[in-house]
Scaffold this motif. Sequence first.
Motif, mmCIF file in Angstrom:
data_model
loop_
_atom_site.group_PDB
_atom_site.id
_atom_site.type_symbol
_atom_site.label_atom_id
_atom_site.label_comp_id
_atom_site.label_asym_id
_atom_site.label_seq_id
_atom_site.Cartn_x
_atom_site.Cartn_y
_atom_site.Cartn_z
ATOM 1 N N ALA A 69 0.829 -1.206 0.000
ATOM 2 C CA ALA A 69 0.000 0.000 0.000
ATOM 3 C C ALA A 69 0.865 1.259 0.000
ATOM 4 O O ALA A 69 0.521 2.250 -0.643
ATOM 5 N N ALA A 70 1.995 1.228 0.673
ATOM 6 C CA ALA A 70 2.907 2.379 0.664
ATOM 7 C C ALA A 70 3.430 2.631 -0.751
ATOM 8 O O ALA A 70 3.571 3.773 -1.181
ATOM 9 N N PHE A 71 3.697 1.567 -1.500
ATOM 10 C CA PHE A 71 4.159 1.697 -2.882
ATOM 11 C C PHE A 71 3.067 2.281 -3.773
ATOM 12 O O PHE A 71 3.333 3.136 -4.624
ATOM 13 N N THR A 72 1.822 1.839 -3.586
ATOM 14 C CA THR A 72 0.732 2.276 -4.462
ATOM 15 C C THR A 72 0.116 3.594 -4.015
ATOM 16 O O THR A 72 -0.694 4.162 -4.735
ATOM 17 N N GLY A 73 0.470 4.058 -2.828
ATOM 18 C CA GLY A 73 -0.102 5.307 -2.342
ATOM 19 C C GLY A 73 -1.420 5.122 -1.619
ATOM 20 O O GLY A 73 -2.182 6.056 -1.453
ATOM 21 N N GLY A 74 -1.708 3.924 -1.150
ATOM 22 C CA GLY A 74 -2.923 3.683 -0.372
ATOM 23 C C GLY A 74 -3.565 2.355 -0.679
ATOM 24 O O GLY A 74 -3.382 1.402 0.057
ATOM 25 N N ASP A 75 -4.276 2.275 -1.775
ATOM 26 C CA ASP A 75 -4.991 1.055 -2.143
ATOM 27 C C ASP A 75 -4.019 0.088 -2.822
ATOM 28 O O ASP A 75 -3.489 0.394 -3.889
ATOM 29 N N PRO A 76 -3.766 -1.087 -2.225
ATOM 30 C CA PRO A 76 -2.800 -2.010 -2.820
ATOM 31 C C PRO A 76 -3.245 -2.591 -4.161
ATOM 32 O O PRO A 76 -2.435 -3.107 -4.908
ATOM 33 N N THR A 77 -4.544 -2.461 -4.482
ATOM 34 C CA THR A 77 -5.016 -2.943 -5.782
ATOM 35 C C THR A 77 -5.040 -1.826 -6.831
ATOM 36 O O THR A 77 -5.429 -2.059 -7.973
#
Length: 114
Positions: A69-77
């Motif tokens: 989620a940290a990589f995607t900016g919140g939503d892991p999907t």
Amino acid sequence: MSGKRPTVARVWRGRTTRERADEYEAYNFEVGIKPLIEKALGVQTFREDREGESEFVTVSYWESVEAMAAFTGGDPTAIHHLPRDAEFLLELPKAVQVLRLRHSQGDIGAEEDA
């Protein structure tokens, strides 16, 4: 992979025309995969060439859903389309698949330029 152990995998799929597959593969690696390699515990890329299209699958491994989620900016999907994805892909993926890693045996690494 680093000393951390992955607990989840993030699976992305995209399709392009067979004629543009080599070009997309090179572009995707430079713009999408290289930054992912810096953040994920491990990354695998797959390609299946069919008669009229090629499908690409990227599997990245993460320590936790929170790290993803940290990589995607919140939503892991959440999908982060690359700037030229609309030019290459037959359709823009709407989401990724997030899988919990239950068991892993053996050396699943592949040659760098297989």
